[in-house]
Design an enzyme around this catalytic site. Structure first.
Site, PDB file in Angstrom:
ATOM      1  N   ALA A 132       0.851  -1.189   0.000  1.00 44.16           N
ATOM      2  CA  ALA A 132       0.000   0.000   0.000  1.00 44.16           C
ATOM      3  C   ALA A 132       0.885   1.237   0.000  1.00 44.16           C
ATOM      4  O   ALA A 132       2.013   1.201   0.478  1.00 44.16           O
ATOM      5  CB  ALA A 132      -0.890   0.006   1.245  1.00 44.16           C
ATOM      6  N   LYS A 185      12.064 -13.205   5.517  1.00 45.51           N
ATOM      7  CA  LYS A 185      11.775 -11.976   4.763  1.00 45.51           C
ATOM      8  C   LYS A 185      12.940 -10.999   4.924  1.00 45.51           C
ATOM      9  O   LYS A 185      13.336 -10.326   3.966  1.00 45.51           O
ATOM     10  CB  LYS A 185      10.463 -11.358   5.264  1.00 45.51           C
ATOM     11  CG  LYS A 185      10.055 -10.108   4.515  1.00 45.51           C
ATOM     12  CD  LYS A 185       8.552  -9.957   4.435  1.00 45.51           C
ATOM     13  CE  LYS A 185       8.143  -8.865   3.454  1.00 45.51           C
ATOM     14  NZ  LYS A 185       8.128  -7.536   4.061  1.00 45.51           N
ATOM     15  N   SER A 253      11.257  -1.665  -1.922  1.00 43.15           N
ATOM     16  CA  SER A 253      10.767  -0.645  -0.982  1.00 43.15           C
ATOM     17  C   SER A 253      11.903   0.297  -0.559  1.00 43.15           C
ATOM     18  O   SER A 253      11.701   1.505  -0.402  1.00 43.15           O
ATOM     19  CB  SER A 253      10.135  -1.303   0.243  1.00 43.15           C
ATOM     20  OG  SER A 253      11.043  -2.197   0.837  1.00 43.15           O
TER      21      SER A 253
END
Ligand code: NAD
Ligand code: KPL
Length: 306
Positions: A132, A185, A253
């Site tokens: 998002a 991750k 990101s």
């Protein structure tokens, strides 16, 4: 029976994504904003907006500052990793004993810092692959379908309130292996994100640097094994290659943070792995060099190096 309010600390991208979906499903939600000026700006805007599949809907979600008196039983912390501890400390006096705190932060390190600040709370770690971004103040675009893994790192049964996430359409699963997932991750982010910043490239372009990626993954694998995370190490290089192919057209990101002049979460990603290696007496020359290059790059851009 009245349901427990969801207090959401941090009305940015993920905070707004969770808040709007919970509110849409009829759950009581309260946004906790930094100060009176932010509260005034939010009220002037008339709510929190979610854009999803071309549809834009605004939800009139109640908001308050830290100074509100209402006790907090369930808190979703949706700040960046470097803000989480301070943000939670500012509402610590409002936490009911045993309150559930969901920590959405990427990387590792901030979760332990929060848990140490509020030892009477029940901290739950979330590893999210949803995407998002904010298109304007108090407005979020749901950009990528994903999944949320939740767990507390103990053998605890799943909380009953998870059914509220199901009702809100928030894809999730309770897992006993949350630390494996967070480490995995973290390892993927350490292999991919810094290189995309240093080469100034999309994820897919890292396929041209496979030798470097492979060497970095080998070092990451040995580090995970030394740090007691062997399961997070299995098949790492293969997964890195799969991820960079699957997200070939995307910018990572960290690349986006740097490109937009925002502080990165470096200390909770590469910084955390380098620190963990040092604590276990393991030499990680490739990661230390990568971290030093990244820090130089950030300083060169006038961005914080931690
Ligand atoms: P963001 O910057 O969009 O939102 C963070 C919000 O927290 C901001 O609105 C900021 O003002 C607020 N905040 C900071 N300190 C505060 C305080 N003391 N009190 C109240 N509010 C405070 O960040 P984000 O993209 O939502 O990311 C949050 C975390 O989720 C990060 O760790 C990120 O890595 C992780 N994450 C994000 C995404 C994504 O797609 N955005 C996906 C997966 C994981
Ligand atoms: O999670 C990611 C990010 O951009 O932060 C990817 C690129 C998928 C893995 O590092």
């Amino acid at each position: 029976m009245k349901s427990t309010p969801w207090h959401i600390l941090g009305a940015g991208s993920l905070g707004a994504l969770w808040a709007t979906r919970l509110a849409r499903a009829g759950m009581p939600v309260r946004l906790i904003l930094r100060n009176a000026a932010r509260l005034e700006a939010y009220n002037a805007k008339g709510g929190l907006t979610l854009s999803e599949q071309g549809q834009r809907l605004t939800f009139d979600i109640a908001a308050q500052t830290m100074a509100a008196q209402e006790p907090i039983h369930r808190l979703l912390v949706a700040c960046k990793a470097y803000d989480a501890e301070q943000a939670v400390a500012s509402v610590a006096s409002r936490l009911a004993p045993g309150a559930d705190i969901l920590l959405l932060q990427n990387g590792l390190g901030s979760q332990d810092a929060v848990a140490a600040r509020v030892p009477d709370a029940h901290c739950i770690f979330v590893s999210s692959t949803e995407g998002a971004f904010r298109d304007e103040d108090f407005s979020v675009v749901f950009a990528g379908q994903g999944f949320n893994w939740l767990g507390d790192g103990q053998q605890t049964a799943e909380p009953v309130w998870l059914r509220e996430l199901a009702a809100a359409g928030i894809p999730h699963q309770w897992t006993l292996d949350i630390l494996d997932r967070l480490w995995r991750k973290l390892a993927l982010n350490c292999a991919i994100n810094p290189l995309t910043v240093l080469y100034g490239c999309r994820n897919g372009e890292l396929q041209a640097h496979d030798e470097e990626l492979r060497a970095l993954c080998d070092e990451l694998v040995r580090t995970l094994q030394r740090c007691g995370q062997p399961r997070a190490a299995i098949g790492l290089h293969e997964e890195v290659v799969r991820v960079i192919k699957a997200t070939a057209a995307n910018y990572s990101s960290m690349y986006q943070d740097v490109a937009q002049g925002r502080r990165t979460e470096i200390s909770y990603l590469l910084g955390h792995v380098c620190k963990a290696a040092e604590l276990s007496g393991y030499d990680v020359p490739l990661m230390n060099r990568l971290r030093a290059q990244l820090i130089d790059h950030l300083i060169g851009k006038g961005l914080p190096s931690s």
